[in-house]
Enzyme design. Structure first.
Site, PDB file in Angstrom:
ATOM      1  N   GLU A 177      47.664  47.721  58.615  1.00  0.00           N
ATOM      2  CA  GLU A 177      48.369  48.551  59.603  1.00  0.00           C
ATOM      3  C   GLU A 177      49.838  48.182  59.775  1.00  0.00           C
ATOM      4  O   GLU A 177      50.255  47.725  60.839  1.00  0.00           O
ATOM      5  CB  GLU A 177      47.678  48.441  60.969  1.00  0.00           C
ATOM      6  CG  GLU A 177      46.259  48.965  60.967  1.00  0.00           C
ATOM      7  CD  GLU A 177      45.627  49.009  62.351  1.00  0.00           C
ATOM      8  OE1 GLU A 177      46.122  48.327  63.266  1.00  0.00           O
ATOM      9  OE2 GLU A 177      44.644  49.742  62.510  1.00  0.00           O
ATOM     10  N   GLU A 215      38.727  50.609  59.043  1.00  0.00           N
ATOM     11  CA  GLU A 215      38.404  50.226  60.427  1.00  0.00           C
ATOM     12  C   GLU A 215      38.078  51.476  61.221  1.00  0.00           C
ATOM     13  O   GLU A 215      38.776  52.484  61.105  1.00  0.00           O
ATOM     14  CB  GLU A 215      39.587  49.551  61.157  1.00  0.00           C
ATOM     15  CG  GLU A 215      39.853  48.132  60.771  1.00  0.00           C
ATOM     16  CD  GLU A 215      41.013  47.509  61.560  1.00  0.00           C
ATOM     17  OE1 GLU A 215      41.270  47.910  62.725  1.00  0.00           O
ATOM     18  OE2 GLU A 215      41.673  46.638  60.985  1.00  0.00           O
TER      19      GLU A 215
HETATM   20  C1  PNW Z   1      43.698  47.425  65.039  1.00  0.00           C
HETATM   21  N1  PNW Z   1      47.314  51.125  68.897  1.00  0.00           N
HETATM   22  O1  PNW Z   1      44.777  47.291  65.897  1.00  0.00           O
HETATM   23  C2  PNW Z   1      43.695  46.129  64.304  1.00  0.00           C
HETATM   24  O2  PNW Z   1      43.729  46.245  62.905  1.00  0.00           O
HETATM   25  C3  PNW Z   1      42.642  45.177  64.742  1.00  0.00           C
HETATM   26  O3  PNW Z   1      43.061  43.862  64.476  1.00  0.00           O
HETATM   27  C4  PNW Z   1      42.326  45.395  66.212  1.00  0.00           C
HETATM   28  O4  PNW Z   1      41.454  44.425  66.723  1.00  0.00           O
HETATM   29  C5  PNW Z   1      41.722  46.786  66.328  1.00  0.00           C
HETATM   30  O5  PNW Z   1      42.583  47.763  65.781  1.00  0.00           O
HETATM   31  C6  PNW Z   1      41.365  47.182  67.757  1.00  0.00           C
HETATM   32  O6  PNW Z   1      42.515  47.235  68.560  1.00  0.00           O
HETATM   33  C7  PNW Z   1      45.332  48.292  66.638  1.00  0.00           C
HETATM   34  O7  PNW Z   1      47.951  50.760  69.919  1.00  0.00           O
HETATM   35  C8  PNW Z   1      46.067  47.915  67.740  1.00  0.00           C
HETATM   36  O8  PNW Z   1      47.272  52.336  68.553  1.00  0.00           O
HETATM   37  C9  PNW Z   1      46.719  48.853  68.489  1.00  0.00           C
HETATM   38  C10 PNW Z   1      46.631  50.190  68.133  1.00  0.00           C
HETATM   39  C11 PNW Z   1      45.885  50.582  67.034  1.00  0.00           C
HETATM   40  C12 PNW Z   1      45.228  49.620  66.290  1.00  0.00           C
END
Ligand code: PNW
Length: 446
Positions: A163, A352
């Site tokens: 990401e 994911e």
């Molecule tokens: C992902 N947003 O993070 C990550 O790849 C993981 O490490 C994390 O634990 C998981 O999603 C759940 O949050 C994100 O703000 C963090 O849109 C923030 C966002 C999206 C994905």
């Protein structure tokens, strides 16, 4: 509406979120160790210092995956565990850990799927500017070669950067994640260096002849807050930034307007590397994003950096413990959109997808999380819908196997199929674990 028997079912985790053992044998510090030391940045004041202690308990975790019937495990490698200074001397003990993990997976017939960077940059590289510096991308390419040499004979799928959009935005534009820089649009060099890092890593992995190389990009359908021109313009810009800024260079070999002119460095040459063909496209999805003109919504993003858009809360859907709306149709929508935008996209793996529901074991030891079962079943249905509309989705990795360190949320948001008691580190599969195991078994044999 069903998935084929050879569909690849897996689970996903990340190094700093589950490993703990931050002081183990030769590991260097990472930006997340440093960030967690700052007062007030993690809601419960915690860190990943112990987390799930998977560094020591990986055999138990592999055993859980075997019980689940998982065909693949997406984990990430801690860069500073392998190269404590980010480049230079190798910490053999760190590399040995991943070697043992990969062997344990192979012994159970579970395909290892490795992410090389899930946000835990070695602190020594951050001191040189981190991803603001081209030298970090160069060090990343070298690191990819080190991993390919040791693990390339057994790791089935490779994803260089997790990401990039979330890391650049939360870590460098807004300062909500490590390294905690709030540069607003000044974070643009980070976007390019993450892409260059991807390109250099792909080249190193190809040179070593590894099995399959992809990526792990976050995507979201961008919805517009109203028909007003200003809202439409803001949503269009956000869509470009979130969905195209990392997909266009990888899949088309170019950056999208209006950002293309703003990207620094010898971009044209770099894009040759960045646009090298992939074997699969890894795709992370959680929920849609509702966007309006600056000043029209909650403005968490806009207010922090004076950015040209503002985020709105999506109403009318159930929400997870994170407050994120549950919108399975959004996954179908954005998958179909990807196929329209990039007709030559390679097979997609959902690297994911998951939700925060914190159900703890009751007196009988049962951790019932019907919300997660609904979320997973409806999103797997959304994948089947996208396939029915011609999108080649070949796999699905649930985020996450275990409750873990959820970044700025600490241990307050639980994404696991397996509940973790963070005092005893006991692992208790939730009812969603049994549901997913059954779903996998039925799909394979139907
Ligand atoms: C992902 N947003 O993070 C990550 O790849 C993981 O490490 C994390 O634990 C998981 O999603 C759940 O949050 C994100 O703000 C963090 O849109 C923030 C966002 C999206 C994905």
């Amino acid at each position: 509406m069903s998935l084929p028997a050879d569909f690849l079912f897996g689970v996903s985790t990340a190094s700093y979120q589950i490993e703990g053992a931050v002081d183990a044998e030769g590991r260097g510090r990472s930006v997340w160790d440093d960030f967690c030391d700052r007062p007030g940045v993690i809601v419960d004041g915690s860190s990943g210092a112990v987390a799930c202690d998977s560094y020591h308990r990986y055999a138990e975790d592999v055993e859980l995956m075997a019980q689940l019937g998982a065909a693949a495990y997406r984990f990430s490698v801690s860069w500073s565990r392998v190269l404590p200074q980010g480049r230079g001397p190798i910490n053999q003990a760190g590399l040995d850990y991943y070697d043992r993990l990969v062997d344990a997976l192979c012994a159970e017939g579970i395909k290892p799927a490795a992410t090389l960077f899930h946000w835990d940059l070695p602190s020594t590289l951050e001191a040189e500017g981190g991803w603001l510096s081209r030298s970090t991308a160069e060090a990343f390419g070298t690191y990819a070669g080190v991993l390919a040499d040791r693990l390339g004979d057994r790791v089935a799928m490779w994803m260089p950067v997790n990401e990039p959009v979330v890391h650049a935005n939360l870590g460098y534009a807004l300062g909500l994640h490590a390294p905690g820089r709030a540069l607003g649009m000044g974070a643009l060099p980070v976007y390019h260096h993450l892409m260059l890092g991807h390109g250099l890593a792909v080249a190193a992995l190809r040179a070593a002849g590894v099995a399959a190389v992809g990526c792990a990009n976050n995507h979201t359908p961008v919805w517009v807050a109203s028909d007003a021109d200003a809202d439409q313009a803001a949503a269009g810009l956000y869509d470009t930034l979130h969905n195209r800024m990392f997909a266009d260079p990888i899949l088309l070999g170019s950056y999208p307007a209006p950002f293309a002119e703003l990207v620094p460095g010898p971009v044209a040459d770099d894009l040759q590397l960045i646009g090298a063909p992939l074997d699969f496209y890894g795709f992370n999805y959680y929920n849609p994003t509702l966007v309006g003109a600056p000043g029209t919504g909650d403005d968490t993003y806009g207010a922090a950096g004076g950015l040209p858009f503002s985020m709105h809360q999506i109403e009318g859907y159930p929400v997870t413990d994170f407050g994120w709306p549950v919108v399975p149709a959004g996954l179908t929508e954005v998958l179909v959109q990807m196929k329209e935008r990039y007709p030559d996209i390679p097979p997609i793996h959902i690297t994911e997808n998951g939700c925060a529901y914190g159900a703890a074991p009751d007196a009988d030891g049962v951790a019932a999380d019907p919300g997660r079962i609904d979320y997973l079943s409806s999103h797997l249905g959304a994948v089947a819908d996208a396939r029915a509309q011609g999108v080649d989705v070949a796999g699905y990795f649930c985020w996450s196997l275990l409750d873990n360190f959820e970044w700025a949320e600490g241990y307050t948001k639980r994404f696991g199929l397996v509940h973790i008691d963070f005092d005893t580190l006991a692992r208790t599969p939730r009812t969603s674990f049994d549901w997913y195991a059954d779903f996998i078994r039925r799909t394979r044999t139907d």
